[in-house]
Design a protein around this motif. Structure first.
Motif, PDB file in Angstrom:
ATOM      1  N   LEU A  61      34.979  36.534  41.214  1.00 44.96           N
ATOM      2  CA  LEU A  61      34.497  37.846  40.792  1.00 44.96           C
ATOM      3  C   LEU A  61      35.576  38.595  39.996  1.00 44.96           C
ATOM      4  O   LEU A  61      35.291  39.253  38.985  1.00 44.96           O
ATOM      5  CB  LEU A  61      34.073  38.656  42.022  1.00 44.96           C
ATOM      6  CG  LEU A  61      33.276  39.927  41.765  1.00 44.96           C
ATOM      7  CD1 LEU A  61      31.949  39.580  41.076  1.00 44.96           C
ATOM      8  CD2 LEU A  61      33.003  40.656  43.084  1.00 44.96           C
ATOM      9  N   ARG A  62      36.818  38.448  40.431  1.00 48.54           N
ATOM     10  CA  ARG A  62      37.897  39.106  39.680  1.00 48.54           C
ATOM     11  C   ARG A  62      38.054  38.495  38.290  1.00 48.54           C
ATOM     12  O   ARG A  62      38.309  39.197  37.295  1.00 48.54           O
ATOM     13  CB  ARG A  62      39.211  38.981  40.470  1.00 48.54           C
ATOM     14  CG  ARG A  62      39.275  39.887  41.694  1.00 48.54           C
ATOM     15  CD  ARG A  62      40.710  39.964  42.201  1.00 48.54           C
ATOM     16  NE  ARG A  62      41.204  38.683  42.647  1.00 48.54           N
ATOM     17  CZ  ARG A  62      41.061  38.219  43.898  1.00 48.54           C
ATOM     18  NH1 ARG A  62      40.421  38.942  44.800  1.00 48.54           N
ATOM     19  NH2 ARG A  62      41.525  37.028  44.204  1.00 48.54           N
ATOM     20  N   GLN A  63      37.961  37.186  38.182  1.00 46.29           N
ATOM     21  CA  GLN A  63      38.080  36.550  36.860  1.00 46.29           C
ATOM     22  C   GLN A  63      36.928  36.999  35.928  1.00 46.29           C
ATOM     23  O   GLN A  63      37.138  37.213  34.729  1.00 46.29           O
ATOM     24  CB  GLN A  63      38.081  35.024  37.022  1.00 46.29           C
ATOM     25  CG  GLN A  63      39.317  34.470  37.736  1.00 46.29           C
ATOM     26  CD  GLN A  63      39.254  32.953  37.909  1.00 46.29           C
ATOM     27  OE1 GLN A  63      38.294  32.331  37.441  1.00 46.29           O
ATOM     28  NE2 GLN A  63      40.285  32.415  38.558  1.00 46.29           N
ATOM     29  N   ALA A  64      35.727  37.078  36.475  1.00 47.48           N
ATOM     30  CA  ALA A  64      34.591  37.506  35.636  1.00 47.48           C
ATOM     31  C   ALA A  64      34.775  38.958  35.171  1.00 47.48           C
ATOM     32  O   ALA A  64      34.431  39.319  34.050  1.00 47.48           O
ATOM     33  CB  ALA A  64      33.295  37.349  36.446  1.00 47.48           C
ATOM     34  N   ARG A  65      35.301  39.823  36.033  1.00 49.16           N
ATOM     35  CA  ARG A  65      35.544  41.212  35.650  1.00 49.16           C
ATOM     36  C   ARG A  65      36.619  41.286  34.565  1.00 49.16           C
ATOM     37  O   ARG A  65      36.546  42.130  33.670  1.00 49.16           O
ATOM     38  CB  ARG A  65      35.956  42.007  36.883  1.00 49.16           C
ATOM     39  CG  ARG A  65      36.092  43.503  36.594  1.00 49.16           C
ATOM     40  CD  ARG A  65      36.557  44.255  37.828  1.00 49.16           C
ATOM     41  NE  ARG A  65      35.569  44.169  38.916  1.00 49.16           N
ATOM     42  CZ  ARG A  65      35.784  43.535  40.044  1.00 49.16           C
ATOM     43  NH1 ARG A  65      36.952  42.921  40.269  1.00 49.16           N
ATOM     44  NH2 ARG A  65      34.847  43.493  40.966  1.00 49.16           N
ATOM     45  N   ALA A  66      37.596  40.375  34.678  1.00 45.58           N
ATOM     46  CA  ALA A  66      38.688  40.430  33.710  1.00 45.58           C
ATOM     47  C   ALA A  66      38.301  39.818  32.370  1.00 45.58           C
ATOM     48  O   ALA A  66      38.625  40.337  31.317  1.00 45.58           O
ATOM     49  CB  ALA A  66      39.903  39.716  34.278  1.00 45.58           C
ATOM     50  N   ARG A  67      37.593  38.705  32.406  1.00 46.21           N
ATOM     51  CA  ARG A  67      37.311  37.999  31.168  1.00 46.21           C
ATOM     52  C   ARG A  67      35.865  38.142  30.718  1.00 46.21           C
ATOM     53  O   ARG A  67      35.499  37.729  29.651  1.00 46.21           O
ATOM     54  CB  ARG A  67      37.634  36.510  31.337  1.00 46.21           C
ATOM     55  CG  ARG A  67      39.133  36.265  31.571  1.00 46.21           C
ATOM     56  CD  ARG A  67      39.436  34.786  31.618  1.00 46.21           C
ATOM     57  NE  ARG A  67      38.771  34.131  32.768  1.00 46.21           N
ATOM     58  CZ  ARG A  67      38.925  32.874  33.080  1.00 46.21           C
ATOM     59  NH1 ARG A  67      39.720  32.099  32.327  1.00 46.21           N
ATOM     60  NH2 ARG A  67      38.292  32.380  34.124  1.00 46.21           N
ATOM     61  N   GLY A  68      35.010  38.651  31.562  1.00 43.04           N
ATOM     62  CA  GLY A  68      33.607  38.844  31.217  1.00 43.04           C
ATOM     63  C   GLY A  68      32.777  37.608  31.511  1.00 43.04           C
ATOM     64  O   GLY A  68      31.560  37.710  31.611  1.00 43.04           O
ATOM     65  N   LEU A  69      33.416  36.433  31.620  1.00 39.97           N
ATOM     66  CA  LEU A  69      32.680  35.198  31.896  1.00 39.97           C
ATOM     67  C   LEU A  69      33.633  34.226  32.578  1.00 39.97           C
ATOM     68  O   LEU A  69      34.792  34.086  32.164  1.00 39.97           O
ATOM     69  CB  LEU A  69      32.144  34.579  30.591  1.00 39.97           C
ATOM     70  CG  LEU A  69      31.452  33.222  30.733  1.00 39.97           C
ATOM     71  CD1 LEU A  69      30.168  33.363  31.546  1.00 39.97           C
ATOM     72  CD2 LEU A  69      31.150  32.635  29.342  1.00 39.97           C
ATOM     73  N   VAL A  70      33.108  33.557  33.594  1.00 41.69           N
ATOM     74  CA  VAL A  70      33.842  32.498  34.247  1.00 41.69           C
ATOM     75  C   VAL A  70      32.868  31.447  34.749  1.00 41.69           C
ATOM     76  O   VAL A  70      31.768  31.798  35.185  1.00 41.69           O
ATOM     77  CB  VAL A  70      34.670  33.036  35.447  1.00 41.69           C
ATOM     78  CG1 VAL A  70      33.794  33.634  36.520  1.00 41.69           C
ATOM     79  CG2 VAL A  70      35.539  31.922  36.045  1.00 41.69           C
TER      80      VAL A  70
END
Length: 753
Positions: free
Chosen positions: A206-215
């Motif tokens: 969830l943190r990666q998706a918030r940071a990059r928009g997609l994971v």
């Protein structure tokens, strides 16, 4: 099974179990061991193998040493066991060494073939290919998820559930869901059968998706089923269920075949890398394990050799040991094998035979014991017989002699066992007469019809012994025994003959006294009348002749009267009237008649103090004392230094009790002739030139009337019978006492005989 065999089995089972456990553990983890396992645990595994191998070698060495020691000590059956153990060990060890050599080369070459360069390149290419395929699937799912998230943001008027279902169908996804800013599932479609709502994304994702928009990523290839997960940030719009960012989460299942291939390539590559790193350790471990297996095989071969050797040799050893024990006389029941084969049956038959032999020997020993007991009883009877017994074998040699024969004949017959009777000094004539009597009896039995039952004979023999001049009258009885043996039993009947002679003389004396005494008085009176009538009518020489002739007749008549009186006294000795009397007083009274001899020092008395009273007849005992003293004085009459001692002594038992009174008359004369000692109490047996020889015969009859024991002995110089005779002694022992013994006398004050 013996204690040593049980110990060997226990040790071997423990060792083999431990070693097999270690080997099974190593083999089971060989393929799945984590990276560096062999490098980390090689040392203790190596030393564990060394310890196990050392223990096995130690057990084998101990067994070998024990077997060698048994061989050196010469233990029965050890050589056979050694031979069998060597054969089985050779059979087991030689193939084991051959297999070990081949396996050693095979292991070395096989391990090297595992790490080929082409194989490593192929594994690496396969791993990269699989990884690239999975990465492309992950990127493709991420792109599609971003596109779907943008479209959802544009569809403000469409219900969210329908929009998500359409996205799931378009993407062929397993699960599609709207995720809130904290990872909570806002709306979701699809999902697993075991869960009503989709799984929440991990916080990291969830943190990666918030940071990059997609994971996007692969959850895990080990999950069932493996899944791809993509999480995309939804653009901001008026469509909102609440405050905060929202995410579109798409979960797609991976094809099972692709996952399996990927896992297989990954596992093969990991194992290859691990084995490559542990190549040397793996080689050493396999070679060590192979060596341990060889040691186990050798140990099993040796153990099997000993076990099978024992199994094969045990029946033979049991039989051989049993035969050896039987040869040594041990007939106890022997152990048997419980097996039902021929060898077991043979051991049982041998044990039964041994038991039968033991029973037979027991019966024989019992019979021998009974025979020995009977023989002992017979020997005891023979030893206590007063009669003499001699047994001759078939060769007329002396086989058995009892003490009675030695006592009667006064010859060491026991020293002549195994020799003939005529070889004994002084018995040659007697032996000849005896064997003539045996032969005559045998001829009588064989030649007379119906006389076969007469297998014994009886006859009296007179035996002259040169050394003692004794004439023995022997009553000999002979009998035939089995196996041509001969039995001779004889008694000394000299005293019986002497008693018979005494009885005969008594009868003769009675008749002589009756027939001779009556004419003596008329003869004397007639002679005196002739002298009275004719003496005055004769003169000179005629008168002198008449006086001498009459005097001669009168003197001879008086002598014959005295002889007749002695015969009368001997034949008609009155029965003794026993009363209590003092023997010392009686002796003193008689010795008063021999005052001149006492004054001359030729006669003296030694009388005990306070003697007990005896039951006796004073008149008869006075005659006894007179006869004994007169005989002793006559014996020393021709010796200037002759002397006679009359002694009375108290007789005591071994317990110190007074048993009687003894009268002894001792002189230092020439003693009794040896031929007289046996017949001294018979009438007319004497060595004196004067006298009738009735004195000692009368003494013997009076002693018998008083129940006294009379004994005549010759005294020798220094008490040694081999030295010359220095005197004689006559003793009478009176055992009938009138009253209790005097308390003043004690055993210590008694005088020796």
């Amino acid at each position: 099974m013996t204690k040593a065999a049980r110990w060997a089995w226990v040790v071997s089972l423990v060792a083999v179990t431990g070693a097999c456990g270690v080997l099974a553990f190593l083999l089971s983890i060989g393929a799945t061991a984590p990276r560096g396992f062999f490098e980390r645990h090689y040392v203790w595994l190596f030393w564990l193998n060394v310890v196990v191998a050392a223990l096995l070698v130690l057990v084998i060495g101990i067994a070998a040493v024990r077997l060698v020691i048994r061989v050196k000590r010469g233990k029965f059956g050890s050589r056979l066991l050694l031979k069998l153990a060597a054969i089985f060990a050779l059979v087991g060890v030689v193939p084991g060494l051959l297999i070990y050599t081949v396996s050693y080369q095979f292991v070395n070459r096989s391990i090297e073939s595992w790490f080929d360069v082409k194989l490593a390149s192929a594994l690496d290419a396969g791993l990269k290919l699989g990884q690239g395929t999975l990465d492309s699937l992950v990127d493709d799912l991420g792109v599609k998820t971003r596109s779907a998230a943008e479209r959802l943001a544009e569809l403000n008027s469409m219900p969210q559930t329908l929009a998500l279902e359409r996205v799931r169908e378009q993407l062929s996804a397993r699960t599609v869901a709207l995720v809130g800013p904290n990872g909570q599932i806002l709306v979701g479609v699809g999902g697993d059968t075991h869960s009503l709502t989709p799984d929440r994304p991990q916080p990291e994702l969830l943190r990666q998706a918030r940071a990059r928009g997609l994971v996007s990523k692969i959850d895990s290839l080990e999950e069932d089923p493996p899944r791809l997960r993509a999480l995309a940030l939804l653009p901001s719009s008026d469509l909102s269920l609440g405050g905060g960012d929202r995410y579109l989460m798409v979960v797609q299942a991976l094809p099972a075949s692709m996952v399996a291939n990927a896992l297989a390539v990954q596992a093969a590559n990991a194992e290859y890398l691990q084995r490559g790193l542990e190549r040397d350790g793996l080689r050493r471990m396999y070679l060590g394990t192979l060596t341990l297996v060889l040691v186990l095989a050798v140990f099993a071969a040796l153990l099997l050799a000993v076990t099978l050797g024992n199994q094969l040799a045990r029946p033979l050893l049991l039989l051989a040991d049993g035969v050896r024990q039987v040869a040594q006389g041990d007939l106890t029941r022997k152990p048997v094998l419980s097996s039902r084969d021929e060898l077991g049956g043979l051991t049982r038959s041998f044990a039964d035979m041994t038991q039968q032999l033991a029973d037979a020997r027991g019966l024989v020993e019992q019979s021998v014991a009974q025979l020995e007991s009977a023989r002992t009883n017979l020997q005891t009877i023979l030893d206590n017989l007063t009669a003499g017994v001699i047994v001759f074998d078939a060769q007329q040699r002396i086989d058995t002699v009892n003490p009675g024969a030695t006592r009667i004949l006064k010859l060491p017959l026991a020293a002549y066992r195994g020799r003939q009777l005529d070889e004994v000094p002084e018995l040659a004539a007697f032996a000849k007469a005896v064997w003539q009597r045996y032969d005559m009896n045998a001829g009588t039995r064989l030649g007379t019809e119906g006389a076969g039952e007469r297998d014994h004979w009886q006859e009296a023999f007179e035996l002259q012994l040169d050394q003692s001049q004794d004439v023995l009258t022997l009553l000999v009885r002979g009998a035939s025994l089995p196996h041509d043996a001969r039995l001779m039993v004889f008694d000394d009947i000299s005293e019986v003959v002497s008693a018979q002679r005494s009885q005969a003389w008594s009868e003769v004396a009675r008749r002589l006294a009756h027939e001779i005494k009556n004419p003596l008085t008329p003869i004397q009176l007639s002679a005196e009348r002739l002298q009275h009538k004719l003496e005055a009518k004769l003169e000179g020489t005629d008168q002198a002749m008449l006086v001498r002739s009459v005097a001669t007749i009168v003197n001879q008549v008086q002598a014959m009267k005295q002889l007749v009186n002695e015969f009368r006294d001997y034949a008609r000795l009155p029965a003794a009237s026993l009363k209590g009397l003092d023997l010392n007083a009686l002796v003193s009274e008689v010795l008063m008649l021999y005052a001149p001899a006492q004054e001359a020092g030729r006669l003296h008395a030694e009388l005990t103090s306070e003697p007990p009273l005896i039951n006796g007849d004073a008149t008869q005992l006075r005659q006894v004392i007179h006869n004994l003293v007169q005989n002793a004085l006559d014996a020393v009459s021709e010796r200037p230094d002759g002397h006679v001692t009359v002694r009375t002594q108290k007789a005591f038992s071994d317990a110190g009790e007074l048993r009687g009174l003894r009268l002894q008359v001792t002189d230092n004369g020439p003693g009794f002739a040896e031929k007289v000692l046996k017949r001294a109490f018979e009438p007319y047996v004497t060595t004196k030139s004067k006298g009738t020889g009735l004195g000692l015969a009368v003494v013997k009859k009076i002693a018998d009337e008083h129940g006294a024991r009379i004994r005549l002995v010759n005294l020798h110089k220094e008490g040694d019978e081999a030295l010359p005779v220095v005197g004689a002694q006559v003793s009478l022992s009176f055992s009938k006492l009138a009253t209790a013994p005097s308390p003043a006398e004690t055993p210590e004050t008694r005088r020796p005989a």
